[in-house]
Design a protein around this motif. Sequence first.
Motif, PDB file in Angstrom:
ATOM      1  N   VAL A  62       0.841  -1.204   0.000  1.00  0.00           N
ATOM      2  CA  VAL A  62       0.000   0.000   0.000  1.00  0.00           C
ATOM      3  C   VAL A  62       0.876   1.255   0.000  1.00  0.00           C
ATOM      4  N   HIS A  82      -0.277   5.120  -0.775  1.00  0.00           N
ATOM      5  CA  HIS A  82      -1.583   5.199  -1.435  1.00  0.00           C
ATOM      6  C   HIS A  82      -2.505   6.074  -0.586  1.00  0.00           C
ATOM      7  N   PRO A  83      -3.271   6.975  -1.212  1.00  0.00           N
ATOM      8  CA  PRO A  83      -4.122   7.882  -0.439  1.00  0.00           C
ATOM      9  C   PRO A  83      -5.095   7.182   0.506  1.00  0.00           C
ATOM     10  N   ASP A  84      -5.512   5.970   0.179  1.00  0.00           N
ATOM     11  CA  ASP A  84      -6.410   5.230   1.081  1.00  0.00           C
ATOM     12  C   ASP A  84      -5.738   4.893   2.405  1.00  0.00           C
ATOM     13  N   HIS A  85      -4.416   5.021   2.468  1.00  0.00           N
ATOM     14  CA  HIS A  85      -3.662   4.665   3.673  1.00  0.00           C
ATOM     15  C   HIS A  85      -2.877   5.847   4.227  1.00  0.00           C
TER      16      HIS A  85
END
Length: 169
Positions: A62, A82-85
């Motif tokens: 990630v 990653h922006p989700d993390h």
Amino acid sequence: MEIREARAADVVRLGAIQLAAGAAFRTVGLAWAADNPVPTDDVYAEYVREGRAWVADDPGPVAFVLVDVVDGCAHVEQVSVHPDHAGQGIGRRLIDRVDRWAADRGLPALTLCTFRAVPWNAPYYARLGFREITAPPGPELAWLLRAERRFGIDPATRVPMRRPVTATR
């Protein structure tokens, strides 16, 4: 979440992570940086083969960091989360892993080149203990900065930074 050395199977995910992370540059008027092509899988694979790439695994990559040796220091070539993390301390953990790698090799410091005014660049790295290099940089780092200018990056927007290695051997 585990920080581990990158494996050959991870290579296919690194470009997508870098692209997703880079999209944030559009929000600060640097769309050209967001649209900049990421390295080829062959480039990522070389870092992996040489043991100079680590990933945050959750499960599967990630985030990642790539490292070169520049002027005898561990040079952080790329960090992408990653922006989700984002916002979970993953970047700090990746930098700390590079710090241990550098200590194991007797390297005195970590270096990087980053954007001066982008909040998740120079200000972030300053919070991690990096300081602007104000003396003339070593020849290899100076070459990297000149290469950025040839690529069209305004040198006034960039800053080379250095942090002494903090891990013990």
